[in-house]
Design a protein around this motif. Structure first.
Motif, PDB file in Angstrom:
ATOM      1  N   ALA A   1     -30.187 -59.025 -42.988  1.00  0.00           N
ATOM      2  CA  ALA A   1     -29.866 -60.434 -43.231  1.00  0.00           C
ATOM      3  C   ALA A   1     -29.756 -61.189 -41.913  1.00  0.00           C
ATOM      4  O   ALA A   1     -30.197 -62.329 -41.801  1.00  0.00           O
ATOM      5  N   GLY A   2     -29.180 -60.544 -40.902  1.00  0.00           N
ATOM      6  CA  GLY A   2     -29.077 -61.177 -39.592  1.00  0.00           C
ATOM      7  C   GLY A   2     -30.438 -61.423 -38.974  1.00  0.00           C
ATOM      8  O   GLY A   2     -30.670 -62.462 -38.356  1.00  0.00           O
ATOM      9  N   LEU A   3     -31.353 -60.485 -39.174  1.00  0.00           N
ATOM     10  CA  LEU A   3     -32.700 -60.676 -38.631  1.00  0.00           C
ATOM     11  C   LEU A   3     -33.416 -61.834 -39.312  1.00  0.00           C
ATOM     12  O   LEU A   3     -34.063 -62.653 -38.660  1.00  0.00           O
ATOM     13  N   PHE A   4     -33.297 -61.921 -40.635  1.00  0.00           N
ATOM     14  CA  PHE A   4     -33.974 -62.991 -41.352  1.00  0.00           C
ATOM     15  C   PHE A   4     -33.384 -64.355 -41.028  1.00  0.00           C
ATOM     16  O   PHE A   4     -34.094 -65.359 -41.034  1.00  0.00           O
ATOM     17  N   SER A   5     -32.095 -64.419 -40.732  1.00  0.00           N
ATOM     18  CA  SER A   5     -31.471 -65.707 -40.430  1.00  0.00           C
ATOM     19  C   SER A   5     -31.832 -66.208 -39.038  1.00  0.00           C
ATOM     20  O   SER A   5     -31.580 -67.359 -38.719  1.00  0.00           O
ATOM     21  N   ARG A   6     -32.407 -65.372 -38.206  1.00  0.00           N
ATOM     22  CA  ARG A   6     -32.744 -65.754 -36.834  1.00  0.00           C
ATOM     23  C   ARG A   6     -34.201 -66.172 -36.651  1.00  0.00           C
ATOM     24  O   ARG A   6     -34.591 -66.538 -35.562  1.00  0.00           O
ATOM     25  N   TRP A   7     -35.016 -66.143 -37.689  1.00  0.00           N
ATOM     26  CA  TRP A   7     -36.419 -66.508 -37.529  1.00  0.00           C
ATOM     27  C   TRP A   7     -36.593 -67.982 -37.196  1.00  0.00           C
ATOM     28  O   TRP A   7     -37.454 -68.350 -36.420  1.00  0.00           O
ATOM     29  N   GLY A   8     -35.771 -68.849 -37.795  1.00  0.00           N
ATOM     30  CA  GLY A   8     -35.871 -70.289 -37.538  1.00  0.00           C
ATOM     31  C   GLY A   8     -35.630 -70.634 -36.079  1.00  0.00           C
ATOM     32  O   GLY A   8     -36.488 -71.253 -35.433  1.00  0.00           O
ATOM     33  N   PRO A   9     -34.480 -70.249 -35.512  1.00  0.00           N
ATOM     34  CA  PRO A   9     -34.245 -70.540 -34.085  1.00  0.00           C
ATOM     35  C   PRO A   9     -35.251 -69.846 -33.165  1.00  0.00           C
ATOM     36  O   PRO A   9     -35.659 -70.404 -32.150  1.00  0.00           O
ATOM     37  N   ALA A  10     -35.667 -68.631 -33.522  1.00  0.00           N
ATOM     38  CA  ALA A  10     -36.656 -67.927 -32.694  1.00  0.00           C
ATOM     39  C   ALA A  10     -37.988 -68.659 -32.727  1.00  0.00           C
ATOM     40  O   ALA A  10     -38.660 -68.789 -31.710  1.00  0.00           O
ATOM     41  N   GLY A  11     -38.378 -69.142 -33.914  1.00  0.00           N
ATOM     42  CA  GLY A  11     -39.628 -69.900 -34.024  1.00  0.00           C
ATOM     43  C   GLY A  11     -39.583 -71.190 -33.233  1.00  0.00           C
ATOM     44  O   GLY A  11     -40.572 -71.589 -32.617  1.00  0.00           O
TER      45      GLY A  11
END
Length: 76
Positions: free
Chosen positions: A28-38
């Motif tokens: 869940a932590g990985l999926f929540s970080r895709w937006g800021p990483a993108g």
């Protein structure tokens, strides 16, 4: 513990629950970080995921080789 004693290879229900919950929380932590990483990486986001995948593959391969050379509980 002497070198002749081996650890038991077993997982109980509590162990399985902890492993499962940890995987869910980390995932869940990985999926929540895709937006800021993108937003930070821009067009290079897919390239960074490909690099991370290669690194993960190297890590998994080396861990598998190490486990094959030491096939006892706690060997790796």
């Amino acid at each position: 513990m002497t070198s002749h004693q081996l650890l038991a290879r077993r997982l109980g229900t509590g162990d399985a629950v902890v492993v499962g919950l940890s995987a869910i929380i980390i995932g869940a932590g990985l999926f929540s970080r895709w937006g800021p990483a993108g937003a930070a990486a821009g067009d290079a986001l897919l390239m960074t995921f490909a690099i991370a995948a290669v690194i993960a593959l190297c890590n998994a391969t080396s861990a598998a080789q190490l486990a094959a050379h030491h096939p006892v509980s706690g060997g790796t």
